[in-house]
Design a protein around this motif. Structure first.
Motif, PDB file in Angstrom:
ATOM      1  N   GLU A   1       0.847  -1.192   0.000  1.00 54.13           N
ATOM      2  CA  GLU A   1       0.000   0.000   0.000  1.00 54.13           C
ATOM      3  C   GLU A   1       0.883   1.242   0.000  1.00 54.13           C
ATOM      4  OE1 GLU A   1      -3.868   1.754   2.481  1.00 54.13           O
ATOM      5  OE2 GLU A   1      -2.925  -0.146   3.041  1.00 54.13           O
ATOM      6  N   PHE A   2       0.497   2.227  -0.765  1.00 56.76           N
ATOM      7  CA  PHE A   2       1.266   3.461  -0.877  1.00 56.76           C
ATOM      8  C   PHE A   2       0.347   4.552  -1.395  1.00 56.76           C
ATOM      9  CE2 PHE A   2       1.956   0.597  -4.468  1.00 56.76           C
ATOM     10  CZ  PHE A   2       1.493   1.352  -5.536  1.00 56.76           C
ATOM     11  N   VAL A   3       0.837   5.787  -1.385  1.00 55.79           N
ATOM     12  CA  VAL A   3       0.062   6.918  -1.881  1.00 55.79           C
ATOM     13  C   VAL A   3       0.773   7.505  -3.091  1.00 55.79           C
ATOM     14  CG1 VAL A   3      -0.909   9.186  -1.361  1.00 55.79           C
ATOM     15  CG2 VAL A   3      -0.857   7.410   0.407  1.00 55.79           C
ATOM     16  N   VAL A   4       0.024   7.754  -4.149  1.00 59.47           N
ATOM     17  CA  VAL A   4       0.554   8.342  -5.377  1.00 59.47           C
ATOM     18  C   VAL A   4      -0.029   9.739  -5.543  1.00 59.47           C
ATOM     19  CG1 VAL A   4       0.718   8.164  -7.886  1.00 59.47           C
ATOM     20  CG2 VAL A   4       0.817   6.091  -6.477  1.00 59.47           C
ATOM     21  N   ASN A   5       0.843  10.713  -5.778  1.00 59.23           N
ATOM     22  CA  ASN A   5       0.384  12.056  -6.118  1.00 59.23           C
ATOM     23  C   ASN A   5       0.268  12.166  -7.629  1.00 59.23           C
ATOM     24  OD1 ASN A   5       1.439  15.016  -7.040  1.00 59.23           O
ATOM     25  ND2 ASN A   5       0.088  15.147  -5.265  1.00 59.23           N
TER      26      ASN A   5
ATOM     27  N   GLU B   1      -8.159   4.815  -4.183  1.00 57.79           N
ATOM     28  CA  GLU B   1      -9.147   5.757  -3.662  1.00 57.79           C
ATOM     29  C   GLU B   1      -8.470   7.066  -3.279  1.00 57.79           C
ATOM     30  OE1 GLU B   1     -10.392   4.959   0.658  1.00 57.79           O
ATOM     31  OE2 GLU B   1      -9.990   2.945  -0.137  1.00 57.79           O
ATOM     32  N   ARG B   2      -9.176   8.151  -3.499  1.00 59.07           N
ATOM     33  CA  ARG B   2      -8.641   9.466  -3.210  1.00 59.07           C
ATOM     34  C   ARG B   2      -8.449   9.657  -1.713  1.00 59.07           C
ATOM     35  NH1 ARG B   2      -8.963  14.561  -6.462  1.00 59.07           N
ATOM     36  NH2 ARG B   2      -8.443  16.253  -5.032  1.00 59.07           N
ATOM     37  N   ASP B   3      -7.384  10.368  -1.342  1.00 58.25           N
ATOM     38  CA  ASP B   3      -7.097  10.652   0.068  1.00 58.25           C
ATOM     39  C   ASP B   3      -6.701  12.121   0.179  1.00 58.25           C
ATOM     40  OD1 ASP B   3      -6.178  10.889   2.670  1.00 58.25           O
ATOM     41  OD2 ASP B   3      -5.226   8.918   2.682  1.00 58.25           O
ATOM     42  N   ASP B   4      -7.626  12.954   0.593  1.00 58.61           N
ATOM     43  CA  ASP B   4      -7.376  14.390   0.694  1.00 58.61           C
ATOM     44  C   ASP B   4      -6.734  14.794   2.021  1.00 58.61           C
ATOM     45  OD1 ASP B   4      -8.435  15.050  -1.832  1.00 58.61           O
ATOM     46  OD2 ASP B   4     -10.471  14.977  -1.036  1.00 58.61           O
ATOM     47  N   GLN B   5      -6.611  13.859   2.956  1.00 58.79           N
ATOM     48  CA  GLN B   5      -6.115  14.199   4.286  1.00 58.79           C
ATOM     49  C   GLN B   5      -4.637  13.883   4.475  1.00 58.79           C
ATOM     50  OE1 GLN B   5      -8.223  15.893   6.244  1.00 58.79           O
ATOM     51  NE2 GLN B   5      -9.651  15.661   4.518  1.00 58.79           N
ATOM     52  N   VAL B   6      -4.100  12.985   3.672  1.00 57.45           N
ATOM     53  CA  VAL B   6      -2.726  12.540   3.879  1.00 57.45           C
ATOM     54  C   VAL B   6      -1.764  13.718   3.726  1.00 57.45           C
ATOM     55  CG1 VAL B   6      -2.374  11.901   1.454  1.00 57.45           C
ATOM     56  CG2 VAL B   6      -1.059  10.758   3.229  1.00 57.45           C
ATOM     57  N   PRO B   7      -0.778  13.859   4.613  1.00 56.25           N
ATOM     58  CA  PRO B   7       0.233  14.912   4.441  1.00 56.25           C
ATOM     59  C   PRO B   7       1.078  14.653   3.202  1.00 56.25           C
ATOM     60  CG  PRO B   7       0.820  13.455   6.251  1.00 56.25           C
ATOM     61  CD  PRO B   7      -0.562  13.064   5.834  1.00 56.25           C
ATOM     62  N   THR B   8       1.603  15.716   2.623  1.00 54.84           N
ATOM     63  CA  THR B   8       2.347  15.619   1.372  1.00 54.84           C
ATOM     64  C   THR B   8       3.732  16.223   1.526  1.00 54.84           C
ATOM     65  OG1 THR B   8       0.279  15.788   0.111  1.00 54.84           O
ATOM     66  CG2 THR B   8       2.316  16.187  -1.084  1.00 54.84           C
ATOM     67  N   ILE B   9       4.717  15.538   0.984  1.00 59.79           N
ATOM     68  CA  ILE B   9       6.081  16.056   0.877  1.00 59.79           C
ATOM     69  C   ILE B   9       6.278  16.490  -0.568  1.00 59.79           C
ATOM     70  CG2 ILE B   9       8.541  15.536   1.058  1.00 59.79           C
ATOM     71  CD1 ILE B   9       7.800  13.326   3.070  1.00 59.79           C
ATOM     72  N   TYR B  10       6.425  17.787  -0.800  1.00 55.51           N
ATOM     73  CA  TYR B  10       6.640  18.324  -2.140  1.00 55.51           C
ATOM     74  C   TYR B  10       8.147  18.465  -2.384  1.00 55.51           C
ATOM     75  CZ  TYR B  10       1.674  19.603  -2.102  1.00 55.51           C
ATOM     76  OH  TYR B  10       0.299  19.570  -2.046  1.00 55.51           O
TER      77      TYR B  10
ATOM     78  N   TRP C   1      10.816   4.313   0.335  1.00 56.34           N
ATOM     79  CA  TRP C   1      11.017   4.140   1.770  1.00 56.34           C
ATOM     80  C   TRP C   1       9.879   4.680   2.626  1.00 56.34           C
ATOM     81  CZ3 TRP C   1      14.241   0.544   2.269  1.00 56.34           C
ATOM     82  CH2 TRP C   1      15.288   0.406   1.365  1.00 56.34           C
ATOM     83  N   PHE C   2       8.852   5.224   1.991  1.00 58.12           N
ATOM     84  CA  PHE C   2       7.745   5.786   2.761  1.00 58.12           C
ATOM     85  C   PHE C   2       6.455   5.008   2.530  1.00 58.12           C
ATOM     86  CE2 PHE C   2      10.760   9.192   3.008  1.00 58.12           C
ATOM     87  CZ  PHE C   2      10.536   9.717   4.280  1.00 58.12           C
ATOM     88  N   GLY C   3       5.776   4.716   3.633  1.00 52.71           N
ATOM     89  CA  GLY C   3       4.538   3.962   3.585  1.00 52.71           C
ATOM     90  C   GLY C   3       3.342   4.829   3.252  1.00 52.71           C
ATOM     91  N   PRO C   4       2.139   4.290   3.435  1.00 55.47           N
ATOM     92  CA  PRO C   4       0.924   4.986   3.017  1.00 55.47           C
ATOM     93  C   PRO C   4       0.494   6.128   3.923  1.00 55.47           C
ATOM     94  CG  PRO C   4       0.388   2.888   4.044  1.00 55.47           C
ATOM     95  CD  PRO C   4       1.872   2.919   3.923  1.00 55.47           C
ATOM     96  N   GLY C   5       1.339   6.510   4.881  1.00 48.49           N
ATOM     97  CA  GLY C   5       1.001   7.634   5.748  1.00 48.49           C
ATOM     98  C   GLY C   5       1.323   8.986   5.158  1.00 48.49           C
ATOM     99  N   VAL C   6       1.959   9.003   3.967  1.00 54.38           N
ATOM    100  CA  VAL C   6       2.400  10.276   3.384  1.00 54.38           C
ATOM    101  C   VAL C   6       2.464  10.140   1.870  1.00 54.38           C
ATOM    102  CG1 VAL C   6       4.848   9.692   3.553  1.00 54.38           C
ATOM    103  CG2 VAL C   6       4.162  12.093   3.555  1.00 54.38           C
ATOM    104  N   ALA C   7       2.213  11.246   1.172  1.00 53.04           N
ATOM    105  CA  ALA C   7       2.385  11.296  -0.277  1.00 53.04           C
ATOM    106  C   ALA C   7       3.645  12.085  -0.591  1.00 53.04           C
ATOM    107  CB  ALA C   7       1.185  11.970  -0.937  1.00 53.04           C
ATOM    108  N   ILE C   8       4.302  11.744  -1.696  1.00 49.46           N
ATOM    109  CA  ILE C   8       5.458  12.504  -2.168  1.00 49.46           C
ATOM    110  C   ILE C   8       5.138  13.025  -3.556  1.00 49.46           C
ATOM    111  CG2 ILE C   8       7.900  12.429  -2.794  1.00 49.46           C
ATOM    112  CD1 ILE C   8       8.301  10.368  -0.599  1.00 49.46           C
TER     113      ILE C   8
ATOM    114  N   PRO D   1      -1.096  23.036   6.164  1.00 54.62           N
ATOM    115  CA  PRO D   1      -0.348  22.743   7.393  1.00 54.62           C
ATOM    116  C   PRO D   1      -0.115  21.241   7.536  1.00 54.62           C
ATOM    117  CG  PRO D   1      -2.053  24.363   7.829  1.00 54.62           C
ATOM    118  CD  PRO D   1      -2.287  23.882   6.425  1.00 54.62           C
ATOM    119  N   GLY D   2       1.081  20.881   7.950  1.00 52.11           N
ATOM    120  CA  GLY D   2       1.447  19.474   8.070  1.00 52.11           C
ATOM    121  C   GLY D   2       2.221  18.966   6.874  1.00 52.11           C
ATOM    122  N   ASP D   3       2.194  19.714   5.759  1.00 50.08           N
ATOM    123  CA  ASP D   3       2.961  19.346   4.573  1.00 50.08           C
ATOM    124  C   ASP D   3       4.400  19.845   4.688  1.00 50.08           C
ATOM    125  OD1 ASP D   3       0.665  18.252   3.497  1.00 50.08           O
ATOM    126  OD2 ASP D   3       0.284  19.902   2.104  1.00 50.08           O
ATOM    127  N   TYR D   4       5.250  19.298   3.831  1.00 51.07           N
ATOM    128  CA  TYR D   4       6.660  19.696   3.758  1.00 51.07           C
ATOM    129  C   TYR D   4       7.024  20.044   2.322  1.00 51.07           C
ATOM    130  CZ  TYR D   4       7.715  18.104   8.513  1.00 51.07           C
ATOM    131  OH  TYR D   4       7.762  17.963   9.872  1.00 51.07           O
TER     132      TYR D   4
END
Length: 408
Positions: A101-105, A150-159, A184-191, A219-222
């Protein structure tokens, strides 16, 4: 909003595909299916890579993939422009299933009516900028049982902001740390990698790429910023490390903080430029790394000193083996390659993988909270003791190019 954007926004944002059943080829009318190359042959599994795309609006998408179902499968999963999401996932028995499982931007150039990112001509063919989320399945014997998106609008994002050392390189054998760090990053964050080859801090801002980030930054993004390679070549009045470059970095800092997000500065990766002793690297960036360090200290911004870390990495590999981290290949390694490739700036997959590990260690050393999203199989890394390049495994994507990325 344009008719195209209305059409895209109307598409469902949750999908489930049973890949044990026959799936169609992609079409705009259908909005999903096998894409880019021939689909897999269910009756005759092979090592041939394949792609599956789904048309979705801009955003972050949580992806869950079930792998396995054939004996001794071995699957690597990449997304969009060769972003490494999972590597070498094996199943040993016919009914053994492994879920990743992972998040794709996913994004397009569109910002708002009448305003879009000014992408380069070559970027128009990038999977990064199209209207679909694309997954690549590769490896010695890839086997996919199901795909859930599925869309995830809440996950923090690293830009990620930067140049050719950061961008999602679209073609083999070129690669960057930005498309490897996703491993190296799991589904808790998007890059979300917004870097592009040849850019400076100024041209990144001028092409509205920072505006695109600010559109969704919260807020919460990097925001990670690495520039320097191309900034060194700007020679207008006022250009240089101590005024123009620092001024542009200050714009990034102020704009990111205005959105309540956090910024991290990364000094530019070093070039493979050995002194005559063939043991130590010379500084090819002049005052630019120190200028960034000064801004970081003055503005109380976390700093990852990639310049120092990559110097250590190349020196640890040595004069000859450091070529194994960059695009150094003899003639005829790739189809149509009549002369050698000898690039001392741009990484190949192994080099990009190692530098991505340097960035993660920089995050840990800076005490950044985002390291809580690292996958459980992460192991701390020292650039003074790089991984053995002989043991590095990479399943090449079908797309390759002998054209050097912009910048140097």
């Amino acid at each position: 909003m344009t008719a195209l954007m209305v059409s895209i926004a109307a598409v469902s944002q949750t999908f489930h595909f049973d890949m044990t059943r026959q799936q169609p080829n992609y079409s705009d009318a259908r909005g999903y299916g096998y894409d880019l190359v021939a689909p897999p042959d269910a009756k005759h599994p092979s090592s041939a890579p394949y792609y599956f795309s789904v048309r979705v609006p801009d955003g972050n998408y949580r992806v869950r993939v079930e792998l396995g179902g054939i004996k001794n499968s071995n699957t690597t999963v990449r997304a969009e422009g060769r972003r490494l999401m999972a590597e070498g996932i094996t199943t040993r028995k016919k009914k053994e299933i492994t879920t990743v499982e992972f998040v794709v931007n996913k994004r397009t150039p569109f910002i708002e009516e009448g305003k879009s990112v000014k992408i380069k001509e070559r970027e128009k063919d990038y999977l990064t900028w199209d209207d679909r989320l694309t997954l690549e399945f590769n490896g010695p014997l890839p086997a996919v049982r199901s795909i859930h998106i599925e869309r995830d609008d809440q996950v923090p994002t690293i830009y990620l902001c930067g140049n050719s050392t950061v961008v999602d390189q679209n073609n083999e054998p070129w690669a960057s740390w930005g498309q490897m760090i996703t491993r190296w990053f799991g589904p808790g964050v998007a890059i979300a990698n917004h870097a592009e080859s040849g850019l400076t801090a100024r041209t990144f801002i001028g092409s509205l790429r920072l505006d695109k980030i600010l559109q969704t930054l919260k807020p919460g993004d990097y925001v990670f910023v690495e520039f320097g390679h191309n900034d060194e070549k700007e020679h207008r009045p006022g250009d240089g490390a101590w005024y123009h470059y620092q001024y542009q970095l200050k714009i990034f800092i102020d704009m990111v903080r205005s959105k309540g997000a956090s910024i991290v500065l990364c000094t530019p990766t070093e070039r493979r430029a050995f002194e005559d002793d063939h043991k130590t690297l010379r500084n090819t960036h002049g005052d630019f790394p120190e200028a960034m360090r000064m801004v970081a200290a003055k503005e109380n911004v976390p700093l990852i000193d990639l310049n120092a870390m990559t110097r250590t990495l190349f020196e640890a590999l040595g004069y000859e083996n450091s070529k194994r981290a960059l695009v150094h290949y003899p003639a005829n390694t790739f189809p149509g390659q009549s002369s050698e490739l000898a690039d001392n700036t741009h990484f190949n997959p192994y080099g990009a993988y190692e530098v991505a590990k340097c960035v993660v260690m920089g995050m840990k050393e800076a005490g950044l909270p985002i390291v809580k999203w690292l996958r459980s199989d992460w192991r701390d890394f020292s650039p003074a003791h790089p991984d053995d390049w002989n043991k590095f495994q990479w399943a090449p994507a079908p797309s390759a190019s002998l054209i050097k990325p912009d910048g140097n």
